[in-house]
Design a protein around this motif. Sequence first.
Motif, PDB file in Angstrom:
ATOM      1  N   UNK A   7       3.907   0.900  11.871  1.00 18.51           N
ATOM      2  CA  UNK A   7       5.145   1.811  11.698  1.00 18.51           C
ATOM      3  C   UNK A   7       5.513   2.159  10.199  1.00 18.51           C
ATOM      4  N   UNK A   8       5.348   1.227   9.188  1.00 22.95           N
ATOM      5  CA  UNK A   8       5.645   1.042   7.912  1.00 22.95           C
ATOM      6  C   UNK A   8       4.522   2.034   7.545  1.00 22.95           C
ATOM      7  N   UNK A   9       3.247   1.882   7.755  1.00 25.84           N
ATOM      8  CA  UNK A   9       2.308   2.586   7.084  1.00 25.84           C
ATOM      9  C   UNK A   9       2.285   4.225   7.742  1.00 25.84           C
ATOM     10  N   UNK A  10       2.538   4.475   9.087  1.00 33.49           N
ATOM     11  CA  UNK A  10       2.684   5.622   9.446  1.00 33.49           C
ATOM     12  C   UNK A  10       4.015   6.381   9.018  1.00 33.49           C
ATOM     13  N   UNK A  11       5.080   5.934   8.755  1.00 37.29           N
ATOM     14  CA  UNK A  11       6.126   6.491   8.278  1.00 37.29           C
ATOM     15  C   UNK A  11       5.794   6.837   6.666  1.00 37.29           C
ATOM     16  N   UNK A  12       5.396   5.892   6.051  1.00 36.44           N
ATOM     17  CA  UNK A  12       5.178   5.987   4.600  1.00 36.44           C
ATOM     18  C   UNK A  12       4.061   7.121   4.314  1.00 36.44           C
ATOM     19  N   UNK A  13       3.018   7.102   4.937  1.00 39.27           N
ATOM     20  CA  UNK A  13       2.155   8.162   4.642  1.00 39.27           C
ATOM     21  C   UNK A  13       2.578   9.532   5.232  1.00 39.27           C
ATOM     22  N   UNK A  14       3.166   9.462   6.414  1.00 38.89           N
ATOM     23  CA  UNK A  14       3.878  10.727   6.610  1.00 38.89           C
ATOM     24  C   UNK A  14       4.503  11.330   5.563  1.00 38.89           C
ATOM     25  N   UNK A  15       5.687  10.393   4.939  1.00 39.23           N
ATOM     26  CA  UNK A  15       6.152  11.028   3.739  1.00 39.23           C
ATOM     27  C   UNK A  15       5.381  11.368   2.591  1.00 39.23           C
ATOM     28  N   UNK A  16       4.449  10.751   2.288  1.00 41.39           N
ATOM     29  CA  UNK A  16       3.410  10.739   1.257  1.00 41.39           C
ATOM     30  C   UNK A  16       2.700  12.221   1.545  1.00 41.39           C
ATOM     31  N   UNK A  17       2.329  12.544   2.725  1.00 40.89           N
ATOM     32  CA  UNK A  17       1.625  13.893   2.964  1.00 40.89           C
ATOM     33  C   UNK A  17       2.357  15.105   2.756  1.00 40.89           C
ATOM     34  N   UNK A  18       3.808  14.873   2.943  1.00 43.89           N
ATOM     35  CA  UNK A  18       4.863  15.936   2.582  1.00 43.89           C
ATOM     36  C   UNK A  18       5.053  16.113   1.007  1.00 43.89           C
ATOM     37  N   UNK A  19       4.568  15.047   0.415  1.00 46.39           N
ATOM     38  CA  UNK A  19       4.658  15.061  -1.023  1.00 46.39           C
ATOM     39  C   UNK A  19       3.448  15.682  -1.696  1.00 46.39           C
ATOM     40  N   UNK A  20       2.502  16.162  -1.019  1.00 47.92           N
ATOM     41  CA  UNK A  20       1.440  16.741  -1.634  1.00 47.92           C
ATOM     42  C   UNK A  20       1.466  18.064  -1.950  1.00 47.92           C
ATOM     43  N   UNK A  21       2.327  18.698  -1.446  1.00 49.79           N
ATOM     44  CA  UNK A  21       2.650  20.251  -1.771  1.00 49.79           C
ATOM     45  C   UNK A  21       3.182  20.265  -3.111  1.00 49.79           C
ATOM     46  N   UNK A  22       3.758  19.136  -3.611  1.00 51.29           N
ATOM     47  CA  UNK A  22       4.885  19.020  -4.861  1.00 51.29           C
ATOM     48  C   UNK A  22       3.947  18.761  -6.078  1.00 51.29           C
ATOM     49  N   UNK A  23       2.574  18.046  -5.767  1.00 54.30           N
ATOM     50  CA  UNK A  23       1.828  17.604  -6.823  1.00 54.30           C
ATOM     51  C   UNK A  23       1.208  18.472  -7.559  1.00 54.30           C
ATOM     52  N   UNK A  24       0.953  18.211  -8.690  1.00 51.57           N
ATOM     53  CA  UNK A  24       0.268  19.051  -9.657  1.00 51.57           C
ATOM     54  C   UNK A  24      -0.960  19.644  -9.203  1.00 51.57           C
ATOM     55  N   UNK A  25      -1.424  20.728  -9.046  1.00 56.22           N
ATOM     56  CA  UNK A  25      -2.477  21.325  -8.422  1.00 56.22           C
ATOM     57  C   UNK A  25      -3.610  20.927  -8.891  1.00 56.22           C
ATOM     58  N   UNK A  26      -3.874  20.874 -10.211  1.00 56.98           N
ATOM     59  CA  UNK A  26      -5.038  20.426 -10.881  1.00 56.98           C
ATOM     60  C   UNK A  26      -5.378  18.704 -10.609  1.00 56.98           C
ATOM     61  N   UNK A  27      -4.543  18.006 -10.075  1.00 58.42           N
ATOM     62  CA  UNK A  27      -4.804  16.728  -9.818  1.00 58.42           C
ATOM     63  C   UNK A  27      -5.052  16.246  -8.431  1.00 58.42           C
ATOM     64  N   UNK A  28      -4.799  17.523  -7.547  1.00 59.98           N
ATOM     65  CA  UNK A  28      -5.077  17.375  -6.097  1.00 59.98           C
ATOM     66  C   UNK A  28      -6.651  17.318  -5.793  1.00 59.98           C
ATOM     67  N   UNK A  29      -7.125  16.340  -5.096  1.00 56.12           N
ATOM     68  CA  UNK A  29      -8.511  16.733  -4.713  1.00 56.12           C
ATOM     69  C   UNK A  29      -8.694  16.412  -3.311  1.00 56.12           C
ATOM     70  N   UNK A  63       0.771  -1.084   0.182  1.00 55.62           N
ATOM     71  CA  UNK A  63       0.029  -0.139   0.171  1.00 55.62           C
ATOM     72  C   UNK A  63       0.878   1.213  -0.011  1.00 55.62           C
ATOM     73  N   UNK A  64       2.176   1.496   0.815  1.00 57.02           N
ATOM     74  CA  UNK A  64       2.822   2.526   0.905  1.00 57.02           C
ATOM     75  C   UNK A  64       3.528   2.722  -0.504  1.00 57.02           C
ATOM     76  N   UNK A  65       3.927   1.487  -1.032  1.00 56.43           N
ATOM     77  CA  UNK A  65       4.483   1.523  -2.465  1.00 56.43           C
ATOM     78  C   UNK A  65       3.701   2.322  -3.378  1.00 56.43           C
ATOM     79  N   UNK A  66       2.682   1.857  -3.271  1.00 59.49           N
ATOM     80  CA  UNK A  66       1.537   2.362  -4.435  1.00 59.49           C
ATOM     81  C   UNK A  66       1.037   3.611  -4.316  1.00 59.49           C
ATOM     82  N   UNK A  67       1.002   4.152  -3.015  1.00 59.89           N
ATOM     83  CA  UNK A  67       0.509   5.570  -2.815  1.00 59.89           C
ATOM     84  C   UNK A  67       1.906   6.462  -3.311  1.00 59.89           C
ATOM     85  N   UNK A  68       3.027   5.899  -2.923  1.00 66.18           N
ATOM     86  CA  UNK A  68       3.971   6.801  -3.101  1.00 66.18           C
ATOM     87  C   UNK A  68       4.511   7.070  -4.649  1.00 66.18           C
ATOM     88  N   UNK A  69       4.228   5.681  -5.137  1.00 70.94           N
ATOM     89  CA  UNK A  69       4.359   5.672  -6.650  1.00 70.94           C
ATOM     90  C   UNK A  69       3.420   6.607  -7.564  1.00 70.94           C
TER      91      UNK A  69
END
Length: 150
Positions: free
Chosen positions: A85-107, A18-24
């Motif tokens: 712990x893997x879910x917690x750390x992976x999703x914490x990293x994914x939440x930091x990536x949200x700022x860099x996402x293309x704004x039109x794709x963020x919902x 799951x963490x790998x899918x979301x980060x990808x």
Amino acid sequence: MALEKYMAIAGLVLSIFFVAEVLTLFNFMIDPSDNDSFGFEAGPKLYQFISLSIAPATIMMGVSFHLSKRYGSRLNGMLIILSGAIILLGMAYASTMIEDLKPSLVDSSVEMVPLISMGLSIPIIIVGARLLKIRPRKPKKNYLEDGDNF
């Protein structure tokens, strides 16, 4: 190995998946192809990832806990804690990536899935820690059997 250990391992693997899918997905959403006509939406993909990986992982870890809660298992507890712990750390990293996402794709689903997953990981860690503290029960002595009890 008993069934509950295999289920805890499956829960760990599905958590990593799951963490790998979301980060990808988030990595793709940072710089998607220039052709915006393909109609990409992140929400359905995230719901698919949830139904294929984190929901079954949670069920696997819950069943593993239920099967081993009577006698306790350090291995199962550690596997469940590691999954959380893997879910917690992976999703914490994914939440930091949200700022860099293309704004039109963020919902709303892109913003909420990491937060909900981090919230889900905390009870998973607590359940795993509870499994570490359980001591095996001693068998009950049967005083009614005939034998050398007199």
